[in-house]
Design an enzyme around this catalytic site. Structure first.
Site, mmCIF file in Angstrom:
data_model
loop_
_atom_site.group_PDB
_atom_site.id
_atom_site.type_symbol
_atom_site.label_atom_id
_atom_site.label_comp_id
_atom_site.label_asym_id
_atom_site.label_seq_id
_atom_site.Cartn_x
_atom_site.Cartn_y
_atom_site.Cartn_z
ATOM 1 N N TYR A 135 -23.702 2.981 -96.647
ATOM 2 C CA TYR A 135 -24.110 2.653 -95.286
ATOM 3 C C TYR A 135 -24.999 1.415 -95.335
ATOM 4 C CZ TYR A 135 -25.450 3.108 -90.430
ATOM 5 O OH TYR A 135 -25.619 2.863 -89.086
ATOM 6 N N GLN A 196 -21.979 8.780 -86.530
ATOM 7 C CA GLN A 196 -20.526 8.914 -86.577
ATOM 8 C C GLN A 196 -19.953 8.335 -87.871
ATOM 9 O OE1 GLN A 196 -22.275 7.273 -84.324
ATOM 10 N NE2 GLN A 196 -21.397 5.275 -83.821
ATOM 11 N N ASN A 219 -31.175 4.072 -89.600
ATOM 12 C CA ASN A 219 -32.217 4.478 -88.654
ATOM 13 C C ASN A 219 -32.396 5.992 -88.656
ATOM 14 O OD1 ASN A 219 -30.064 5.537 -87.182
ATOM 15 N ND2 ASN A 219 -30.018 3.860 -85.701
ATOM 16 N N SER A 242 -41.589 2.170 -95.654
ATOM 17 C CA SER A 242 -41.878 1.424 -96.870
ATOM 18 C C SER A 242 -43.372 1.447 -97.185
ATOM 19 C CB SER A 242 -41.396 -0.019 -96.713
ATOM 20 O OG SER A 242 -41.429 -0.688 -97.943
ATOM 21 N N GLN A 264 -45.018 -5.603 -96.617
ATOM 22 C CA GLN A 264 -44.623 -4.226 -96.336
ATOM 23 C C GLN A 264 -44.811 -3.895 -94.867
ATOM 24 O OE1 GLN A 264 -43.061 -2.223 -98.615
ATOM 25 N NE2 GLN A 264 -43.142 -4.182 -99.686
ATOM 26 N N HIS A 267 -42.130 -4.459 -92.049
ATOM 27 C CA HIS A 267 -40.927 -3.622 -91.921
ATOM 28 C C HIS A 267 -40.946 -2.855 -90.603
ATOM 29 C CE1 HIS A 267 -38.707 -4.082 -95.635
ATOM 30 N NE2 HIS A 267 -39.821 -4.032 -96.318
ATOM 31 N N GLU A 332 -44.310 4.008 -103.369
ATOM 32 C CA GLU A 332 -42.987 3.410 -103.568
ATOM 33 C C GLU A 332 -43.117 2.158 -104.444
ATOM 34 O OE1 GLU A 332 -39.359 1.619 -100.797
ATOM 35 O OE2 GLU A 332 -41.386 1.785 -99.987
ATOM 36 N N HIS A 333 -43.979 1.235 -104.048
ATOM 37 C CA HIS A 333 -44.248 0.012 -104.809
ATOM 38 C C HIS A 333 -45.713 -0.001 -105.224
ATOM 39 C CE1 HIS A 333 -41.229 -1.098 -101.610
ATOM 40 N NE2 HIS A 333 -40.559 -1.476 -102.686
ATOM 41 N N ASP A 366 -37.544 -6.789 -104.257
ATOM 42 C CA ASP A 366 -36.654 -6.474 -103.132
ATOM 43 C C ASP A 366 -35.323 -7.199 -103.235
ATOM 44 O OD1 ASP A 366 -38.253 -4.686 -101.822
ATOM 45 O OD2 ASP A 366 -39.057 -6.117 -100.380
ATOM 46 N N HIS A 425 -19.591 41.022 -118.889
ATOM 47 C CA HIS A 425 -19.977 39.856 -119.678
ATOM 48 C C HIS A 425 -20.038 40.225 -121.157
ATOM 49 C CE1 HIS A 425 -21.100 37.983 -115.899
ATOM 50 N NE2 HIS A 425 -21.485 36.871 -116.518
#
Length: 435
Positions: A135, A196, A219, A242, A264, A267, A332-333, A366, A425
């Protein structure tokens, strides 16, 4: 006096940890409207396939189309987009792609096997996923870097077919995104988006085959759709806003730190930028740089709201304390903006990516440093890792028991199976034993 609202915290304050935890808290629960809409869309796509996808694309993206055939882009259009780019853009895209590919080649898992003395052989077989869906956001929020970071490791892993979906609201196509698809060898591209598109990839339609895994950002509707289809297919992650955490000893440039925080914050308003610094005077300098540079930024309103909502400038006693706090945040960073940055790498246990030294700016990660920019957010770096080649491979155990091995292992299995009350078993293992 500073004009830009951003928290100023002191790690020595008794209430600091509770304040920090409140700052880190992020409610990721889906809005009821989004939840209901995604549920309806996925149900319709699962039920009517192409018909539902075309109808939602007409409704949400404003495209006058009657069939899925009109929503698939031919390979020639992807390569035409690549050829049409200005030379400087084309070369930059290709340099970035090559660096990302070279890094991810080193991540490939390999099959292995070992033999025991009695002839039993055990091992692991590594195979690539058959088909993956990618995506990619479209329209104004177009990110060719996302194509590189998701498609390249999939292709390096050996994925059989890579299907990209990218919305084109109002028919707006991004040449860089299509060019990136050409460079990375994406097999099919459909100009669809939203829940969709996720549903089409997860369930399959008359035109779009079902994939095994869905990756890529989107999103809130896309994130909720990915969460809902997980189990039917795999997903990379449901990412949050982010984040960047900068650890400083005051040895760098205040303007650099301020701009790294802006990178950052631009964003969205929920992005998080935090500075941990041992030098109170440098914190003042960074705050002054924020005031000075913010009016020059095209996205200054978003940056200002992000810094006010979730940003912080934190004074710490020592770099040891900074690393302890960093491990609690699990960002994250993480930028180690330090004079002797390499000496502190081993102090960090939890981070999506560590940027070492004043020159290792997060923005390079990035786009073109090489490692993947799809990273764990919302403290999930405590238990998860960046997207990589290994996310497009799976492991199968190989168990080849010799007759001699079955004599020993059969007795062990029989004892344990009887202990669990699973007589079939036990009997199954016992039937291989010699009298």
């Amino acid at each position: 006096m500073s004009q830009t609202p951003i928290r100023r915290l002191d790690a020595r304050a008794p209430e600091f940890m509770s304040t920090l935890d409140a700052l880190l808290a992020f409610a990721s629960e889906a809005d009821e409207r989004i939840d209901a809409a995604v549920s309806e869309i996925l149900r319709a796509v699962r039920s009517t396939g192409d018909v539902a996808v075309v109808e939602y694309t007409r409704r949400f993206d404003g495209l006058d189309v009657a069939s899925m055939a009109q929503l698939e882009l031919p390979q020639a259009e992807l390569h035409s987009a690549l050829d049409s780019l200005p030379l400087v853009q084309r070369e930059a895209l290709m340099v970035a792609a090559e660096r990302v590919r070279a890094y991810h080649e080193r991540q490939k898992l390999e099959s292995w096997e070992f033999a025991e003395a009695d002839g039993t052989r055990l091992g692991q077989k590594v195979t690539a996923l058959d088909r993956v869906g990618l995506y990619v956001p479209g329209g104004r929020a177009s990110y060719p870097s996302s194509v590189l970071m998701n498609a390249i490791p999939a292709k390096v892993a050996g994925v059989g077919e890579l299907i990209m979906v990218v919305p084109t609201p109002g028919g707006e196509k991004n040449a860089l995104v299509l060019a990136a698809a050409a460079i990375t060898g994406v097999d099919r591209v459909f100009t669809i988006g939203g829940a969709q598109a996720v549903g089409a990839l997860a369930y399959g339609t008359q035109t779009i085959p079902q994939v095994d895994k869905i990756v890529g950002p989107g999103n809130a509707y896309v994130a909720e759709a990915k969460r809902r289809v997980f189990g039917t297919v795999g997903i990379d992650m449901v990412a949050g806003p982010s984040e960047v955490l900068i650890i400083s000893d005051g040895s760098g440039h205040a303007e650099w730190v301020a701009m790294d925080m802006f990178a950052q914050a631009e964003h969205d308003e929920l992005a998080q930028s935090i500075l941990l610094c041992t030098d109170a005077g440098f914190i003042d300098a960074v705050h002054a740089a924020i005031d000075r540079l913010l009016p020059t930024m095209p996205r200054r309103e978003t940056i200002a709201k992000s810094l006010a909502n979730r940003g912080a400038l934190i004074h710490v006693d020592s770099l040891e304390q900074a690393c302890t706090i960093a491990n609690r945040i699990a960002p994250e960073h993480l930028e180690l903006a330090l004079e002797d940055a390499e000496a502190w790498i081993d102090h960090i246990r939890h981070a999506g990516a560590i940027f070492v030294g004043h020159w290792a700016v997060e923005a390079l990660g990035d786009y073109c440093a090489g490692p993947n920019h799809v990273l764990p957010t919302m403290r999930s770096a405590r238990f998860s890792s960046p997207l990589g080649t290994y996310d497009f491979q799976k492991r199968t155990s190989i168990i080849n028991i010799s007759q001699a091995g079955a004599q020993h292992l059969g007795k062990v299995a029989s004892i344990l199976a009887h202990g669990e009350g699973l007589q079939a078993h036990a009997r199954s293992a016992e039937m291989r034993l010699k009298d």
